[in-house]
Design an enzyme around this catalytic site. Sequence first.
Site, PDB file in Angstrom:
ATOM      1  N   HIS A 122     -25.461  39.729  12.104  1.00 44.09           N
ATOM      2  CA  HIS A 122     -25.583  39.625  13.280  1.00 44.09           C
ATOM      3  C   HIS A 122     -26.746  39.875  14.799  1.00 44.09           C
ATOM      4  O   HIS A 122     -26.882  39.069  15.850  1.00 44.09           O
ATOM      5  CB  HIS A 122     -23.909  40.404  13.897  1.00 44.09           C
ATOM      6  CG  HIS A 122     -23.001  39.865  13.323  1.00 44.09           C
ATOM      7  ND1 HIS A 122     -21.859  40.307  12.937  1.00 44.09           N
ATOM      8  CD2 HIS A 122     -22.000  38.732  13.849  1.00 44.09           C
ATOM      9  CE1 HIS A 122     -21.267  39.900  12.621  1.00 44.09           C
ATOM     10  NE2 HIS A 122     -20.459  38.415  13.037  1.00 44.09           N
TER      11      HIS A 122
ATOM     12  N   GLU B  46     -11.551  33.905   6.428  1.00 47.66           N
ATOM     13  CA  GLU B  46     -13.343  34.175   6.158  1.00 47.66           C
ATOM     14  C   GLU B  46     -13.052  35.144   4.998  1.00 47.66           C
ATOM     15  O   GLU B  46     -14.204  35.576   4.688  1.00 47.66           O
ATOM     16  CB  GLU B  46     -13.144  35.429   7.468  1.00 47.66           C
ATOM     17  CG  GLU B  46     -13.298  35.234   8.807  1.00 47.66           C
ATOM     18  CD  GLU B  46     -14.141  36.002   9.729  1.00 47.66           C
ATOM     19  OE1 GLU B  46     -14.552  35.580   9.802  1.00 47.66           O
ATOM     20  OE2 GLU B  46     -13.050  36.761   9.919  1.00 47.66           O
TER      21      GLU B  46
ATOM     22  N   ASP C  52     -18.447  35.654   6.554  1.00 51.29           N
ATOM     23  CA  ASP C  52     -17.729  36.267   5.724  1.00 51.29           C
ATOM     24  C   ASP C  52     -17.450  35.287   4.906  1.00 51.29           C
ATOM     25  O   ASP C  52     -16.917  36.652   3.165  1.00 51.29           O
ATOM     26  CB  ASP C  52     -16.683  36.441   6.259  1.00 51.29           C
ATOM     27  CG  ASP C  52     -17.196  37.964   7.608  1.00 51.29           C
ATOM     28  OD1 ASP C  52     -17.876  39.024   6.705  1.00 51.29           O
ATOM     29  OD2 ASP C  52     -16.842  38.425   8.616  1.00 51.29           O
TER      30      ASP C  52
ATOM     31  N   CYS D  49     -16.704  27.324  11.341  1.00 48.53           N
ATOM     32  CA  CYS D  49     -17.317  27.699  13.141  1.00 48.53           C
ATOM     33  C   CYS D  49     -18.699  29.014  12.633  1.00 48.53           C
ATOM     34  O   CYS D  49     -19.050  29.871  13.576  1.00 48.53           O
ATOM     35  CB  CYS D  49     -16.797  28.881  14.135  1.00 48.53           C
ATOM     36  SG  CYS D  49     -15.621  30.222  13.179  1.00 48.53           S
TER      37      CYS D  49
HETATM   38  C1  PEP Z   1     -17.701  34.356  10.258  1.00 54.15           C
HETATM   39  O1  PEP Z   1     -17.230  34.933   9.317  1.00 54.15           O
HETATM   40  O2  PEP Z   1     -18.566  33.054   9.908  1.00 54.15           O
HETATM   41  C2  PEP Z   1     -17.556  34.394  12.183  1.00 54.15           C
HETATM   42  C3  PEP Z   1     -18.130  33.268  11.840  1.00 54.15           C
HETATM   43  O3  PEP Z   1     -17.771  35.812  12.172  1.00 54.15           O
HETATM   44  P1  PEP Z   1     -19.164  36.568  12.256  1.00 54.15           P
HETATM   45  O4  PEP Z   1     -20.034  35.757  12.233  1.00 54.15           O
HETATM   46  O5  PEP Z   1     -19.282  37.048  13.856  1.00 54.15           O
HETATM   47  O6  PEP Z   1     -18.449  37.419  11.428  1.00 54.15           O
HETATM   48 MG    MG Z   2     -16.739  36.537  10.548  1.00 53.70          MG
END
Ligand code: PEP
Ligand code: MG
Length: 582
Positions: free
Chosen positions: A190, A432, A456, A503
């Site tokens: 993140h 995910e 994920d 996403c």
């Molecule tokens: C993902 O896991 O691809 C996602 C978009 O959520 P995050 O990156 O916030 O875990």
């Molecule tokens: Mg995620």
Amino acid sequence: MDIIKGIGVSSGVATCSAVMLDAEDYRVPRRTVANPQIRREVMRLRDAFLQASQEVSTLQIAQADLDNKIKDIFAVHLHFLRDRTLRKRIAELIRRQKFTAEYAVSVTMRDIAKNFAQTPDSYISERVNDIYDIEKRLLRHLMGSRREDLRHLTEPVIVVAHDLTPTQTAAFDKQFVRGIATDAGGRTSHTAIVARSLGIPAVVALNEVTQRVAAGDTIIVDGNRGTVIINPDAAAVQEYKKYAAAIVEHVHELGGLALLPAETKDGTRVTLHGNIEFPYEAQITLQKGGEGIGLYRTEFLYLEADHEPTEQEHYQAYMDTIQICGQRPITIRTMDLGADKFTQKRLTSPERNPFLGLRSIRYCLQNQSMFKTQIRAILRASVHGNIKIMFPLITNLMELRQAKWILAEVKEDLEEQQIAFDDNLPVGIMIETPAAALIAEHLANEVDFFSIGTNDLIQYTLAVDRVNETVASLYSPAHPAVLQLIKQVHRAARRANIDVHVCGEMASELEFIPVLLGLGYTSLSLAPPMIPEVKKLIRSVTLSYCRGLARKVMNFDTDQQVTNYLRAELQELIDEVAGDKR
Ligand code: PEP
Ligand code: MG
């Protein structure tokens, strides 16, 4: 000049002087210097002692009316900081062993602390923490900058750190923090995601950048190639000046695409939305040509505050986003706390495997009043905009049903209180985990849409921690297992006639865009700064080419084959576009 290779996670280049961020519990690495630098290290040591003792004296004067115990602590600190034999002992270590001043301070102070801890005299043994405090104070001066100083920067810097939390990164002032270089981290951590959203060039997984850079060194961060150059020579500086100018020109050119549709050459319309962490990024999304928000990571509301956000704070954030987006769609993901998104302060009892632990929807289902507060705010905001709600990390039907029950309960409460909300608010989930992908056909019967979180999904499919640099080379969207799952989810969504989006970061990796289009995906959500580049690529392909490419790729059996093939194809596309322009 020294070049280190890492993983470029946020594109762009920057050349600036370095500030070092020290994580409080981070041990100073053992590092030596060449003979001609020994004198410099001894001088740095002397300055650090001087600055630290001046700092303590100032504190002592400013807080003269404190009780005796605290005065006593200041006195002890000053005693050590003015002790010439201590300084000499450390300087000796630098001269004899050629250690950096930081390492010599750390070794010596820890040695003293160990001896203190072992003495039977309680007055002395209780001083151990003071010794650690003095060590930290000296290190802060040696490393050049304290963490809180980053909030008051007056000139551009590159932040060098062992690791950064997403919250720390989100708090950076983009005007002054021009680049990031860390020892740890992965492409979809993140911290990397936030750097990308902010548009700050960043390279992670450098392993030893904190050992090789000293505060004040000039460094170049090249987020495109994933390299960091320490103390570049004149030729490198010159080359990067040109490179930076070319990037600015390129970004400027891409700006012209903002108003054009994301459409393939043969007329297939693709929807491009932005992933945001804060409402203000909605504005950037629209400026970059995004048509709405495909993922609002609302947990950042929680991370940046020192308290649990109130219903009003949630509501305000959603209303701020609606104000920017008008009636464009906004997909609000309920809080995805846990894993790498916990502030250290809140992590009172760390989990052994936080990514497999109490994160995301699991955390919300165990903290229902917090969850309901957020859902209430989302529902209240839903009458003002085009809002959708999305639950993260669903792995089984029961979790989804529970989350929907809670949503229904909150709706009932609002009804009773005669508070307006959109009763038809679309409900979606993130896919995910391999579990969710494999039961997608069942999940599809109970939701309005899916959004694949590839970050994920890849980590859980391949059993590769997305933030761990030591296994970063195993983390790959090109793995055939990942591609199979992505294909399968699309099929399940199509059969149930529900919307499906992607996403995760894969939706902004250029070589994968044609594969996703070829598998049928026509709605992508990505970091806003990446939207123009992705749009440009979409406008340079045909759907029939993408389908052919996807068919081919699905027949490969190793991720290397897939990667090599996609890279070669991407290069051809880029050359073609450049050729068209000429
Ligand atoms: C993902 O896991 O691809 C996602 C978009 O959520 P995050 O990156 O916030 O875990
Ligand atoms: Mg995620």
